[in-house]
Design an enzyme around this catalytic site. Structure first.
Site, PDB file in Angstrom:
ATOM      1  CE1 TYR A 147      -2.853   3.035   1.075  1.00  0.00           C
ATOM      2  CE2 TYR A 147      -1.819   3.114   3.079  1.00  0.00           C
ATOM      3  CZ  TYR A 147      -2.837   3.586   2.227  1.00  0.00           C
ATOM      4  OH  TYR A 147      -3.568   4.865   2.425  1.00  0.00           O
TER       5      TYR A 147
HETATM    6  N1  LIG Z   1      -8.342   7.389   6.663  1.00  0.00           N
HETATM    7  C1  LIG Z   1      -7.033   7.319   7.008  1.00  0.00           C
HETATM    8  O1  LIG Z   1      -6.491   7.484   8.058  1.00  0.00           O
HETATM    9  C2  LIG Z   1      -6.221   7.531   5.856  1.00  0.00           C
HETATM   10  C3  LIG Z   1      -4.684   7.664   6.420  1.00  0.00           C
HETATM   11  C4  LIG Z   1      -3.669   7.884   5.254  1.00  0.00           C
HETATM   12  C5  LIG Z   1      -4.254   7.897   3.913  1.00  0.00           C
HETATM   13  N2  LIG Z   1      -5.592   8.038   3.827  1.00  0.00           N
HETATM   14  C6  LIG Z   1      -5.943   8.166   2.109  1.00  0.00           C
HETATM   15  O2  LIG Z   1      -7.025   8.739   2.022  1.00  0.00           O
HETATM   16  C7  LIG Z   1      -7.754   8.598   0.915  1.00  0.00           C
HETATM   17  C8  LIG Z   1      -9.334   8.671   1.677  1.00  0.00           C
HETATM   18  O3  LIG Z   1      -9.367   7.581   2.506  1.00  0.00           O
HETATM   19  P1  LIG Z   1     -10.551   7.019   3.367  1.00  0.00           P
HETATM   20  O4  LIG Z   1     -10.256   6.853   4.538  1.00  0.00           O
HETATM   21  O5  LIG Z   1     -11.745   8.191   3.078  1.00  0.00           O
HETATM   22  O6  LIG Z   1     -10.932   5.883   2.623  1.00  0.00           O
HETATM   23  P2  LIG Z   1     -12.157   5.275   1.821  1.00  0.00           P
HETATM   24  O7  LIG Z   1     -11.934   3.700   1.512  1.00  0.00           O
HETATM   25  O8  LIG Z   1     -13.339   5.419   3.014  1.00  0.00           O
HETATM   26  O9  LIG Z   1     -12.647   6.127   0.635  1.00  0.00           O
HETATM   27  C9  LIG Z   1     -12.245   5.941  -0.603  1.00  0.00           C
HETATM   28  C10 LIG Z   1     -13.316   5.887  -1.787  1.00  0.00           C
HETATM   29  O10 LIG Z   1     -12.856   5.830  -2.890  1.00  0.00           O
HETATM   30  C11 LIG Z   1     -13.609   4.904  -3.586  1.00  0.00           C
HETATM   31  N3  LIG Z   1     -12.872   4.226  -4.674  1.00  0.00           N
HETATM   32  C12 LIG Z   1     -11.702   3.224  -4.433  1.00  0.00           C
HETATM   33  N4  LIG Z   1     -11.225   2.875  -5.559  1.00  0.00           N
HETATM   34  C13 LIG Z   1     -11.830   3.494  -6.546  1.00  0.00           C
HETATM   35  C14 LIG Z   1     -11.846   3.516  -7.940  1.00  0.00           C
HETATM   36  N5  LIG Z   1     -10.931   2.669  -8.592  1.00  0.00           N
HETATM   37  N6  LIG Z   1     -12.398   4.259  -8.779  1.00  0.00           N
HETATM   38  C15 LIG Z   1     -13.629   5.056  -8.156  1.00  0.00           C
HETATM   39  N7  LIG Z   1     -13.495   5.252  -6.734  1.00  0.00           N
HETATM   40  C16 LIG Z   1     -12.659   4.396  -6.013  1.00  0.00           C
HETATM   41  C17 LIG Z   1     -14.125   3.968  -2.562  1.00  0.00           C
HETATM   42  O11 LIG Z   1     -15.402   3.312  -2.994  1.00  0.00           O
HETATM   43  C18 LIG Z   1     -14.205   4.850  -1.380  1.00  0.00           C
HETATM   44  O12 LIG Z   1     -15.671   5.454  -1.402  1.00  0.00           O
HETATM   45  C19 LIG Z   1      -7.055   7.280   0.296  1.00  0.00           C
HETATM   46  O13 LIG Z   1      -6.586   7.657  -0.643  1.00  0.00           O
HETATM   47  C20 LIG Z   1      -6.488   6.811   1.455  1.00  0.00           C
HETATM   48  O14 LIG Z   1      -5.505   5.773   1.125  1.00  0.00           O
HETATM   49  C21 LIG Z   1      -6.654   7.732   4.598  1.00  0.00           C
END
Ligand SMILES: NC(=O)c1ccc[n+]([C@@H]2O[C@H](COP(=O)([O-])OP(=O)(O)OC[C@H]3O[C@@H](n4cnc5c(N)ncnc54)[C@H](O)[C@@H]3O)[C@@H](O)[C@H]2O)c1
Length: 321
Positions: free
Chosen positions: A152
């Site tokens: 990841y």
């Molecule tokens: N939540 C955290 O603590 C955290 C920490 C570090 C990084 N991130 C990053 O922040 C971003 C948002 O995270 P989150 O916690 O909201 O995750 P999440 O999984 O809730 O949100 C991601 C959204 O993207 C959509 N998605 C995934 N692949 C897709 C695709 N191929 N096409 C269209 N839509 C797609 C999913 O359906 C989901 O609704 C991500 O990039 C994640 O890697 C999150």
């Protein structure tokens, strides 16, 4: 037009909601609503967003270049917040191909099309995981990111390199957002706070890897969103830049669990496990850069933020699960 990918996800939902509070803003949201976790939760977030007349939703996968190209060419977004990705560390051990699709191919599509239509600013989600197992704390943005300990993190690190090259080549304003363990209402079911709360309520054991000796810089969702919005207005000292978005306080997981227990008025049953492959023992962010450049001030500690999550959880699930 503001374009937000992953708008039905945890962070994307909150960001979209906040941006729509300003009635002058028009937001185009995209998500493929995949089943990595409970799709109902994603649809319920979306229902709230769809109440705003300035919000338009498109269900699409970012890996489909042609369809994404039509969207970029038709709507010509000025600002792009790219949050859609395959998240989660543990899932990447078993399903690395999901990360190649969404985080490499999908990311490239967003990057390239942002260049093609000359967006003013592309901001995208990176992660604290790219720092790997660093021991020098707090971690600054200059730390080495070439030693990821999970796939990841490798894909997110690649995003930063891809974005840097595009920014230099085509003079694009791009900001990488390194989030640290974001939590809060409408949070992700695969993350610790959600899992612990659910299991404690249901009298099930909670699993503590590394015998519970993890430390995390827990970031409350509202602080995270504020950080993103402040950075969207950053003055362009350099076209490409990277920022940690965190609370700036690293807390032991055991303390985190105590707050959950106090809030639920119930003791947890713990199952202690060894450190898992890819698990990072401690995250602790330096937030000096974001403080200095855009006056970021995180406001919510876990003592305040955890009860807010638990209140939401009880209300949303009717205290049933
Ligand atoms: N939540 C955290 O603590 C955290 C920490 C570090 C990084 N991130 C990053 O922040 C971003 C948002 O995270 P989150 O916690 O909201 O995750 P999440 O999984 O809730 O949100 C991601 C959204 O993207 C959509 N998605 C995934 N692949 C897709 C695709 N191929 N096409 C269209 N839509 C797609 C999913 O359906 C989901 O609704 C991500 O990039 C994640 O890697 C999150």
């Amino acid at each position: 037009m503001i374009f937000i990918t992953g708008c039905a996800g945890f962070i994307g939902f909150h960001l979209t909601k906040k941006i729509l509070k300003n009635k002058k803003n028009k937001v185009l949201g995209l998500d493929n609503l995949n089943n990595y976790y409970d799709v109902k939760l994603k649809k319920d977030r979306l229902k709230i967003l769809l109440k705003h007349k300035n919000f338009k939703f498109i269900r699409r996968d970012i890996t489909n270049y042609k369809k994404l190209e039509n969207i970029f060419k038709y709507y010509k977004p000025k600002t792009v917040y790219h949050l859609a990705a395959q998240a989660g560390v543990r899932h990447s051990l078993k399903n690395p191909e999901d990360y190649v699709k969404s985080n490499l191919i999908g990311f490239f599509n967003i990057l390239h099309l942002s260049k093609e239509v000359r967006v003013n600013h592309l901001l995208f989600a990176s992660t604290s995981s790219i720092y790997g197992d660093q021991t020098k704390m707090p971690i600054t943005e200059n730390s080495v990111i070439t030693k990821p300990i999970q796939f990841y993190a490798a894909t997110k690190g690649s995003n930063e390199l891809m974005a840097y090259s595009y920014s230099k080549l085509y003079s694009l304003k791009i900001t990488a957002l390194r989030f640290f363990t974001v939590y809060g209402p409408w949070g992700r079911p695969d993350m610790a706070l959600f899992k612990f709360t659910k299991n404690i309520i249901n009298n099930k054991k909670i699993e503590l890897y590394n015998f519970g000796n993890h430390f995390r810089d827990f970031t409350y969702i509202d602080d995270c969103i504020n950080g993103i919005l402040l950075l969207s207005k950053r003055k362009s000292v350099s076209k490409y830049d990277i920022f940690n978005i965190a609370n700036g306080n690293s807390r032991p997981l055991e303390h985190f669990i105590k707050i959950i227990e106090t809030c639920l008025n119930k003791k947890s049953k713990k199952k202690y496990l060894v450190l898992q492959k890819g698990d990072i023992k401690k995250t602790s962010a330096s937030i000096r850069k974001i403080k200095e450049q855009v006056n970021f001030k995180p406001k919510v500690s876990i003592n305040i933020g955890i009860p807010k999550f638990i209140n939401w959880f009880k209300e949303y699930y009717g205290f049933q699960r």
